[in-house]
Design a protein around this motif. Sequence first.
Motif, short mmCIF file in Angstrom:
data_model
loop_
_atom_site.label_atom_id
_atom_site.label_comp_id
_atom_site.label_asym_id
_atom_site.label_seq_id
_atom_site.Cartn_x
_atom_site.Cartn_y
_atom_site.Cartn_z
N ALA A 94 41.48 -0.05 16.35
CA ALA A 94 41.57 -0.16 17.93
C ALA A 94 40.30 -0.39 18.56
CB ALA A 94 42.15 1.15 18.51
N LEU A 95 40.47 -1.77 19.47
CA LEU A 95 39.26 -1.97 20.18
C LEU A 95 39.50 -2.03 21.71
CD1 LEU A 95 38.66 -5.12 17.92
CD2 LEU A 95 37.28 -3.20 17.82
N PRO A 96 38.59 -1.80 22.39
CA PRO A 96 38.74 -2.06 24.12
C PRO A 96 38.89 -3.32 24.50
CG PRO A 96 36.78 -0.59 23.25
CD PRO A 96 37.31 -1.21 21.97
N PHE A 97 39.75 -3.45 25.08
CA PHE A 97 40.07 -4.96 25.76
C PHE A 97 40.20 -4.83 27.22
CE2 PHE A 97 42.55 -9.01 26.29
CZ PHE A 97 41.65 -9.61 25.70
N CYS A 98 39.12 -4.72 28.06
CA CYS A 98 39.37 -4.56 29.47
C CYS A 98 39.40 -5.66 30.35
CB CYS A 98 37.91 -3.65 29.87
SG CYS A 98 37.66 -2.23 28.67
N VAL A 99 40.49 -5.40 31.15
CA VAL A 99 40.69 -6.64 32.19
C VAL A 99 40.08 -6.06 33.66
CG1 VAL A 99 42.34 -7.69 30.89
CG2 VAL A 99 43.20 -5.96 32.57
N TYR A 159 37.60 6.77 43.03
CA TYR A 159 37.09 5.37 42.21
C TYR A 159 37.93 4.32 42.83
CZ TYR A 159 41.06 5.61 39.12
OH TYR A 159 42.25 5.70 38.67
N ARG A 160 37.27 3.07 42.67
CA ARG A 160 38.00 1.85 42.83
C ARG A 160 37.88 1.07 41.87
NH1 ARG A 160 34.25 -2.20 44.32
NH2 ARG A 160 32.09 -1.43 44.52
N ARG A 161 38.96 0.27 41.63
CA ARG A 161 39.46 -0.92 40.53
C ARG A 161 38.55 -2.02 40.92
NH1 ARG A 161 44.03 1.93 41.75
NH2 ARG A 161 44.81 3.45 40.25
N VAL A 162 37.89 -2.33 39.78
CA VAL A 162 37.59 -3.96 40.11
C VAL A 162 37.82 -4.73 38.57
CG1 VAL A 162 35.51 -3.14 41.08
CG2 VAL A 162 35.12 -3.07 39.01
N PRO A 163 38.27 -6.07 38.70
CA PRO A 163 38.58 -6.93 37.42
C PRO A 163 37.41 -7.23 36.80
CG PRO A 163 38.55 -8.06 39.64
CD PRO A 163 38.36 -6.68 40.24
N VAL A 164 37.32 -7.19 35.47
CA VAL A 164 36.34 -7.67 34.77
C VAL A 164 36.96 -8.77 33.71
CG1 VAL A 164 35.03 -5.45 34.85
CG2 VAL A 164 36.67 -5.94 33.01
N GLU A 165 36.14 -9.67 33.18
CA GLU A 165 36.63 -10.48 32.27
C GLU A 165 36.80 -10.13 30.82
OE1 GLU A 165 38.03 -14.36 31.40
OE2 GLU A 165 37.97 -13.56 33.29
N ALA A 213 36.85 0.94 30.51
CA ALA A 213 35.93 0.97 29.23
C ALA A 213 35.50 2.16 28.54
CB ALA A 213 34.62 0.26 29.57
N ALA A 214 35.49 3.12 29.48
CA ALA A 214 34.95 4.54 28.68
C ALA A 214 36.30 5.14 28.32
CB ALA A 214 34.65 5.47 30.25
N GLN A 215 37.47 4.94 28.81
CA GLN A 215 38.61 5.71 28.22
C GLN A 215 39.05 4.89 26.87
OE1 GLN A 215 41.88 5.68 30.96
NE2 GLN A 215 40.52 6.17 32.68
N ALA A 216 38.83 3.19 26.99
CA ALA A 216 39.19 2.85 25.78
C ALA A 216 38.24 2.99 24.61
CB ALA A 216 39.13 1.24 26.13
N ALA A 217 36.99 3.37 24.98
CA ALA A 217 36.08 3.55 23.77
C ALA A 217 36.45 4.73 23.24
CB ALA A 217 34.67 3.41 24.36
#
Length: 251
Positions: A36-41, A162-168, A19-23
């Motif tokens: 461009a829009l964030p689309f975080c998985v 950091y660890r990666r976590v899935p988001v919808e 999210a932070a990088q996408a924004a």
Amino acid sequence: MPATPRPTLLSTLLLVRPAAQAAQQAQRLAAAGIAALPFCVEDTIADERALSALPQQAAAADWLVFVSPSCIELAWPQLAGLPLAANLACVGRASADKLAALSGRAVLHPPHGNDSDALLALPPLQQLSGKTVLIVRGDGGRPQLGETLARRGARVVYAEVYRRVPVEADWALFDRLATTSPPALLITSSHSAALLFRQAGAARHSALLGCRFIALHPRIAATLQQLGVTRPLLAADETALCALFAARQQP
């Protein structure tokens, strides 16, 4: 079987990254005239224990290697202001530019390419006997960089900050775009590519394949092809991305 929709010219660009990088990237691309829009998985969660240990690890290192912008954003605040003697290095130019701006120091990075192979080809990293290299990364990072440096004589240490976590993802947004002008999707990792298709499921599979895909690296493009994407585009950095987008929008 229904025909897969044919990808159109690039329209709205969905940024499939944390999210932070996408924004931040969306703001930069907006200045270049790209919607461009964030689309975080998936997103990143800081590992506080690893971050608290980082200053001591960095003080004992000869090289600090940051593998992604997320690593820099999380780790550098723990190191800013410390009298670090270690050399700094990054896998890609974008990360190196970010780290140089924050640190005020020179950062070794590949002049061409944005992967471990390109960094490992640089002369300063060929002979590392007796040197300690601290690799700052997320959990479960690819082993190639550390293994190669170890073969060159380095003592390799990891800070998995950091660890990666899935988001919808915002699939309602995707559905709205897909019914009018299918979006383009910028894919920044093979892991997020697989997660994207897993979230989409069978119901959205055809709509997803009707989009144009842009990968940051040939390895990511190969993953996309395994997932059914035909002819994913390549853009190694934002300059290439803007040029690609402009060319595709030409009448």
